[in-house]
Design an enzyme around this catalytic site. Structure first.
Site, short mmCIF file in Angstrom:
data_model
loop_
_atom_site.label_atom_id
_atom_site.label_comp_id
_atom_site.label_asym_id
_atom_site.label_seq_id
_atom_site.Cartn_x
_atom_site.Cartn_y
_atom_site.Cartn_z
N GLU A 152 4.16 -5.85 -0.47
CA GLU A 152 2.97 -5.52 0.03
C GLU A 152 1.93 -5.04 -0.82
O GLU A 152 0.95 -5.55 -0.75
CB GLU A 152 3.20 -4.91 1.41
CG GLU A 152 1.86 -4.97 2.38
CD GLU A 152 0.68 -3.94 1.89
OE1 GLU A 152 -0.35 -4.29 2.43
OE2 GLU A 152 0.88 -3.03 1.25
N GLU A 153 2.54 -4.35 -1.69
CA GLU A 153 1.54 -3.52 -2.68
C GLU A 153 1.31 -4.46 -3.78
O GLU A 153 0.41 -4.00 -4.74
CB GLU A 153 2.11 -2.21 -2.84
CG GLU A 153 2.30 -1.34 -1.84
CD GLU A 153 0.99 -0.78 -1.40
OE1 GLU A 153 -0.11 -1.26 -1.76
OE2 GLU A 153 1.16 0.24 -0.49
N HIS A 196 6.26 -2.29 5.12
CA HIS A 196 6.86 -2.54 3.53
C HIS A 196 7.26 -1.27 3.14
O HIS A 196 6.80 -0.44 3.21
CB HIS A 196 5.37 -3.05 2.53
CG HIS A 196 4.26 -2.15 2.50
ND1 HIS A 196 4.50 -1.12 1.63
CD2 HIS A 196 3.25 -1.97 3.44
CE1 HIS A 196 3.44 -0.55 1.92
NE2 HIS A 196 2.56 -0.90 2.75
N HIS A 209 -2.05 6.25 -1.74
CA HIS A 209 -2.33 5.92 -3.03
C HIS A 209 -2.45 6.87 -4.11
O HIS A 209 -2.89 6.79 -5.08
CB HIS A 209 -3.12 4.68 -3.26
CG HIS A 209 -2.55 3.26 -2.61
ND1 HIS A 209 -3.03 2.07 -2.88
CD2 HIS A 209 -1.67 3.17 -1.69
CE1 HIS A 209 -2.43 1.20 -2.28
NE2 HIS A 209 -1.66 1.79 -1.54
N ASP A 246 7.94 -1.05 -0.18
CA ASP A 246 7.67 -1.00 -1.38
C ASP A 246 6.32 0.05 -1.53
O ASP A 246 5.73 0.34 -0.47
CB ASP A 246 6.96 -2.21 -2.05
CG ASP A 246 6.04 -2.98 -1.39
OD1 ASP A 246 6.08 -2.99 -0.49
OD2 ASP A 246 4.99 -3.34 -2.24
N GLU A 286 0.74 0.21 9.26
CA GLU A 286 -0.21 0.69 8.15
C GLU A 286 -0.88 1.85 8.45
O GLU A 286 -1.01 2.02 9.78
CB GLU A 286 -1.15 -0.54 7.72
CG GLU A 286 -0.46 -1.57 7.06
CD GLU A 286 -0.15 -1.19 5.50
OE1 GLU A 286 -0.77 -0.13 5.09
OE2 GLU A 286 0.46 -2.20 5.14
N ASP A 291 2.06 5.54 3.05
CA ASP A 291 1.89 4.27 3.04
C ASP A 291 3.08 3.64 2.49
O ASP A 291 3.10 3.42 1.18
CB ASP A 291 0.74 3.91 2.06
CG ASP A 291 0.36 2.57 2.15
OD1 ASP A 291 0.80 1.56 2.84
OD2 ASP A 291 -0.56 2.13 1.23
#
Length: 377
Positions: free
Chosen positions: A135-136, A74, A349, A76, A164, A105
């Site tokens: 995805e997020e 992903h 994150h 995003d 991931e 990530d």
């Protein structure tokens, strides 16, 4: 770009794109340019509408026939938040780390994989990248839409690697071969508002909600199995909007989440929650959202391929694991054997998200080794 792709430089180019879900901010333009230069045919489309869309998706394909190896990821990222040492979307190398939102990530892994595909252009079969911008977020218009696109054209990968950040203490120590499922539930118990001194003129819903939550907390789901820990139910919110100390509330509500293993099915868990609520509060309501079912890609050809490549490049013996949250592997595992492997996850994150520069280069080497084994001419 000129010359061989440097995964660090490509990761930095991607970090500059403030692609907070569902925005793309040019991230997939960067990917398209790098992949088309390698002979990939890139298909791009948008899916969904506001507030959770539109979402940018892309499928890049090179080669034809079997075997078909797909990399999924992903572009995003989650919002940056306040308090970064420098700009979250201004990549910077400080010491031996590359800083920026998405470094771990998972823009770093995408960059490493594209560096690997440049090195392995004489492969057999089909090589593809399945990249979403959702995805997020709620994952409504991303990988599911990509799978629909593949199905409409009769395209099915034989194996899928999701990039991931799975590594724990050091790059290469963990491969995810499965994930637990997740269900959220919102419970509302209605009552009749009134004065606490006149309870006979009111109907307090709190006692019924407490009984419901007590039964849910005492619910023994399972003991886990060889690959999964026991399923767990957590109450995540309780809301009683009385507004004063002398008011019996007119309603009471709670929210819960169950992370469940492959002993369970989301629909059966939802049905049991509804049964308990109906018994304790016949007028109560339940809204439920099953984010995904548990899945397991049993150890076999794909996991061995990954672990052999990791060992060959790093000397590390990877552990197979099913821990952690959900990922888009929950969708992809429905169409092909799927595993996840990528960077160390310590800063994902977080503020000042960062990846070791050397890890990016080693990850590209691992992905290259995987491709040479999976698509050997």
């Amino acid at each position: 770009m000129t010359g061989p792709i440097d995964p660090v430089a490509l990761a930095a180019d991607l970090i500059r794109c403030a692609s907070v879900t569902p925005a793309d901010a040019g991230a997939q333009d960067v990917l398209t340019a790098a992949l088309e230069a390698q002979g990939f045919t890139v298909h791009r489309f948008t899916s969904g509408e506001a507030p959770h869309g539109p979402v940018e998706n892309m499928i890049a394909i090179r080669g034809q026939g079997a075997p078909h190896f797909a990399f999924a990821g992903h572009s995003d990222v989650v919002p940056a938040g306040q308090g970064w040492t420098a700009g979250a979307f201004e990549p910077e190398i400080r010491g031996d780390l590359l800083y920026g939102r998405g470094a771990v990530d998972m823009k770093g892994a995408i960059a490493a994989f594209i560096a690997a595909t440049e090195r392995v252009q004489d492969h057999a079969g089909t090589l593809s990248l399945l990249i979403t911008g959702d995805e997020e977020g709620p994952a409504l218009y991303g990988t599911r839409a990509i799978i629909d696109w593949l199905d409409a054209r009769g395209i099915r990968p034989d194996m899928v690697l999701v990039g991931e950040p799975t590594s724990d203490k050091r790059l290469g120590d963990t491969i995810k071969i499965g994930r637990r499922g997740s269900i959220n539930a919102w419970i509302t118990v209605p009552g009749t508002q009134g004065h606490v001194a006149y309870p006979h003129l009111a109907d307090n819903p709190v006692a019924r909600l407490v009984r419901i939550l007590d039964r849910l907390q005492r619910w023994h789901l399972d003991d886990g199995n060889a690959w999964f820990q026991p399923s767990n139910l957590e109450i995540t919110d309780i809301e009683v909007a009385s507004g004063a100390t002398n008011i019996i509330p007119g309603s009471a509500g709670a929210r819960l989440n169950i992370r469940f293993n492959d002993v369970q099915q989301g629909a059966a868990l939802e049905a049991e929650i509804r049964r308990i609520v109906a018994e304790e509060a016949p007028r109560g309501t339940v809204e439920a959202l099953i984010s995904g079912e548990a899945f397991l890609t049993a150890p076999g050809a794909l996991s061995s391929l990954m672990s052999d490549a990791i060992r060959g490049v790093t000397g590390v013996d990877a552990e197979y694991s099913t821990t952690g949250g959900t990922s888009d592997a929950r969708f992809l595992s429905q169409i092909a054997p799927t595993v996840e492997f990528g960077l160390c996850n310590a800063t994902m994150h977080k503020l000042d998200e960062a990846v070791a520069v050397e890890d990016l280069r080693v990850l590209a080497d691992i992905y290259e080794a995987v491709l040479r084994k999976a698509l050997r001419p």
